[in-house]
Motif scaffolding. Sequence first.
Motif, mmCIF file in Angstrom:
data_model
loop_
_atom_site.group_PDB
_atom_site.id
_atom_site.type_symbol
_atom_site.label_atom_id
_atom_site.label_comp_id
_atom_site.label_asym_id
_atom_site.label_seq_id
_atom_site.Cartn_x
_atom_site.Cartn_y
_atom_site.Cartn_z
ATOM 1 N N SER A 405 0.850 -1.192 0.000
ATOM 2 C CA SER A 405 0.000 0.000 0.000
ATOM 3 C C SER A 405 0.879 1.232 0.000
ATOM 4 O O SER A 405 1.933 1.265 0.653
ATOM 5 C CB SER A 405 -0.906 0.015 1.237
ATOM 6 O OG SER A 405 -1.691 1.203 1.282
ATOM 7 N N SER A 406 0.459 2.259 -0.739
ATOM 8 C CA SER A 406 1.196 3.519 -0.725
ATOM 9 C C SER A 406 0.217 4.681 -0.798
ATOM 10 O O SER A 406 -0.896 4.546 -1.300
ATOM 11 C CB SER A 406 2.196 3.583 -1.885
ATOM 12 O OG SER A 406 1.522 3.592 -3.123
ATOM 13 N N THR A 465 -3.229 -4.859 14.449
ATOM 14 C CA THR A 465 -3.031 -4.181 15.735
ATOM 15 C C THR A 465 -2.762 -2.690 15.517
ATOM 16 O O THR A 465 -3.390 -1.829 16.142
ATOM 17 C CB THR A 465 -1.864 -4.816 16.501
ATOM 18 O OG1 THR A 465 -2.160 -6.187 16.746
ATOM 19 C CG2 THR A 465 -1.636 -4.104 17.828
ATOM 20 N N LEU A 466 -1.820 -2.396 14.639
ATOM 21 C CA LEU A 466 -1.485 -0.996 14.376
ATOM 22 C C LEU A 466 -2.625 -0.293 13.649
ATOM 23 O O LEU A 466 -2.815 0.916 13.811
ATOM 24 C CB LEU A 466 -0.195 -0.919 13.554
ATOM 25 C CG LEU A 466 0.427 0.459 13.346
ATOM 26 C CD1 LEU A 466 0.670 1.159 14.671
ATOM 27 C CD2 LEU A 466 1.721 0.358 12.558
ATOM 28 N N ARG A 467 -3.385 -1.049 12.868
ATOM 29 C CA ARG A 467 -4.530 -0.469 12.164
ATOM 30 C C ARG A 467 -5.497 0.191 13.139
ATOM 31 O O ARG A 467 -6.128 1.206 12.834
ATOM 32 C CB ARG A 467 -5.224 -1.592 11.362
ATOM 33 C CG ARG A 467 -6.703 -1.420 11.112
ATOM 34 C CD ARG A 467 -7.015 -0.325 10.105
ATOM 35 N NE ARG A 467 -8.438 -0.109 9.995
ATOM 36 C CZ ARG A 467 -9.121 0.796 10.695
ATOM 37 N NH1 ARG A 467 -8.507 1.542 11.592
ATOM 38 N NH2 ARG A 467 -10.412 0.955 10.492
ATOM 39 N N TRP A 468 -5.629 -0.356 14.349
ATOM 40 C CA TRP A 468 -6.600 0.177 15.307
ATOM 41 C C TRP A 468 -5.979 1.153 16.306
ATOM 42 O O TRP A 468 -6.608 1.548 17.280
ATOM 43 C CB TRP A 468 -7.303 -0.964 16.031
ATOM 44 C CG TRP A 468 -8.323 -1.603 15.146
ATOM 45 C CD1 TRP A 468 -8.231 -2.781 14.470
ATOM 46 C CD2 TRP A 468 -9.596 -1.050 14.797
ATOM 47 N NE1 TRP A 468 -9.355 -3.006 13.726
ATOM 48 C CE2 TRP A 468 -10.228 -1.957 13.909
ATOM 49 C CE3 TRP A 468 -10.270 0.124 15.137
ATOM 50 C CZ2 TRP A 468 -11.477 -1.731 13.364
ATOM 51 C CZ3 TRP A 468 -11.529 0.353 14.601
ATOM 52 C CH2 TRP A 468 -12.130 -0.569 13.728
ATOM 53 N N LEU A 479 -1.772 9.179 9.239
ATOM 54 C CA LEU A 479 -2.160 8.510 8.003
ATOM 55 C C LEU A 479 -1.769 7.026 8.000
ATOM 56 O O LEU A 479 -2.201 6.276 7.131
ATOM 57 C CB LEU A 479 -1.526 9.205 6.793
ATOM 58 C CG LEU A 479 -2.149 8.816 5.436
ATOM 59 C CD1 LEU A 479 -3.552 9.379 5.315
ATOM 60 C CD2 LEU A 479 -1.294 9.285 4.273
ATOM 61 N N ILE A 480 -0.993 6.596 8.993
ATOM 62 C CA ILE A 480 -0.521 5.214 8.995
ATOM 63 C C ILE A 480 -1.668 4.206 9.031
ATOM 64 O O ILE A 480 -1.668 3.236 8.264
ATOM 65 C CB ILE A 480 0.486 4.983 10.139
ATOM 66 C CG1 ILE A 480 1.791 5.738 9.826
ATOM 67 C CG2 ILE A 480 0.769 3.494 10.341
ATOM 68 C CD1 ILE A 480 2.833 5.674 10.923
ATOM 69 N N PRO A 481 -2.689 4.340 9.900
ATOM 70 C CA PRO A 481 -3.803 3.381 9.840
ATOM 71 C C PRO A 481 -4.487 3.344 8.477
ATOM 72 O O PRO A 481 -4.857 2.264 7.989
ATOM 73 C CB PRO A 481 -4.754 3.887 10.934
ATOM 74 C CG PRO A 481 -3.861 4.568 11.917
ATOM 75 C CD PRO A 481 -2.831 5.247 11.063
ATOM 76 N N LEU A 484 -2.348 1.378 6.156
ATOM 77 C CA LEU A 484 -2.469 -0.054 6.402
ATOM 78 C C LEU A 484 -3.786 -0.610 5.846
ATOM 79 O O LEU A 484 -3.834 -1.749 5.381
ATOM 80 C CB LEU A 484 -2.359 -0.343 7.903
ATOM 81 C CG LEU A 484 -0.996 0.004 8.521
ATOM 82 C CD1 LEU A 484 -1.030 -0.205 10.039
ATOM 83 C CD2 LEU A 484 0.123 -0.810 7.902
ATOM 84 N N LEU A 485 -4.834 0.162 5.908
ATOM 85 C CA LEU A 485 -6.098 -0.261 5.299
ATOM 86 C C LEU A 485 -5.924 -0.541 3.815
ATOM 87 O O LEU A 485 -6.568 -1.435 3.252
ATOM 88 C CB LEU A 485 -7.164 0.823 5.500
ATOM 89 C CG LEU A 485 -7.973 0.781 6.791
ATOM 90 C CD1 LEU A 485 -8.886 1.995 6.864
ATOM 91 C CD2 LEU A 485 -8.783 -0.503 6.899
#
Length: 492
Positions: A405-406, A465-468, A479-481, A484-485
């Motif tokens: 993802s980017s 985990t990091l997504r949430w 913007l990291i979550p 990751l989506l």
Amino acid sequence: MLCSFALSRSCPSMAASHRERFDELPNTSRDARAMSQTFDAIIIGAGQAGPPLAGRLTAAGWKVALVERKLIGGTCVNTGCMPTKALVASAYAAHLARRQDLGVIVGDVRVDMKAVAARARKVADDARERNEQWLGKMKGLTLLRGHARLTGPSQVEVDGVALTAPHIFLNVGGRASVPDMPGVGDVPHLDNTDMVALDSLPDHLVVVGGSYIGLEFAQMYARFGAKVTIVERGERLIAREDPEISDAIRAFVEAEGITVRTDADCIGFKPHPSGVIVTVACRNGEPEVVGSHVLLAVGRRPNTDDLGLDAAGVATDERGYIKVDDRLATSVPGIWALGDCNGRGAFTHTAYNDFEIVAANLLDGADRRLGQRIPGYALYTDPPLGRAGMTETEARAKGHDVLVSSRPMSRVGRAVEKGETLGLMKVVADRATRHILGAAILGTSGDEAIHGILDAMSAGEPVDTLRWAVPVHPTVSELIPTLLLGLDQGSA
């Protein structure tokens, strides 16, 4: 610039003044021959791993000798991280002052290179002085100044003085490599050590090497006002990164007026009345570039050639790096190698982690290993690049079925607010395990924001985990979550 921590050469005046200060350290004898010659441990090199290791060992009651032949702190303090990042800060200030899109209008922006260099030098001097004071108060430590050589598996000679210890730690670092290119010995050239001491502005700086060190110096000197050309033998800049990262970096350095010559298949050097002729290409483009100054930024080599490794039986690879196992032990029991000289990391933080691994295993009964370390580093251009783990190219080469993802930095509110939207974020994960394999954040504060991903990887947490996580707004990290989506939704 990569932050290495080697024992680098310095100008004679700095070395002389340092010797005077060193002799005043309270735990340093002026008559080395009067000191005891037997220790519990000998540490060779006072770079980023040596002093903290001395601190842990002496606190545990060990009698320790720390030997340094040049400047306390190694490259990071003296010619690497600290002075170069001070220079980067000055270059950024000049760049920001010239911008008019933020509604702040200033007059003619001038750069006083002597003041810039003096500030960088003071940053380094102050850091070194703090290290010297710390070591000078360390009970159980004997500081020796001189050139240490191994004379056996438990023996070290320092300028004619024999020392013995059952534990020896090699932290001798590295130095700039001078390539065997045609004419290189016939012309004056600079390395990273010379660049941080430069207090004048080159008319035209030709940087040979389009990777971390070269890119940092190229951009900063362009911002100081020099004409700059980067000459890179490979087909793209910073070739270890994925192509879109390389392309984005090339785009923003060229936008600042820096000339980039990749595919330079015919690099050589000849004297010129104005400086140096650098031959670049034999087939395409202008064949030569004339520069007033030439910076060689084409790699590093370990400071192991005069260490007496053969006398102790310590094995090295073909490039001179000391071979170590996963716990940093060499081929000889009782001898360890830490930092640049072991070829397992070329950064201050990896050298410090080497110290942590060795100290934990020796003193705490732990079983810490290099294989547990997630590689991470930063390139300090503007915008900076923060990197963790593997690139997409590396992950695919290792056989992973990857999710990618980017997102462009123009999607980051904080970047928009600052008017600094260059770059992109990218993350790579394993489809089956859903663990993050690597990430890159090329953009404003990317060197800081990458740590959220680096920490999740170090903890072994999956993407979800990091997504949430709930990051703070407005930050780059928020913007990291969303990034990751995109692993499941495809890049957008």
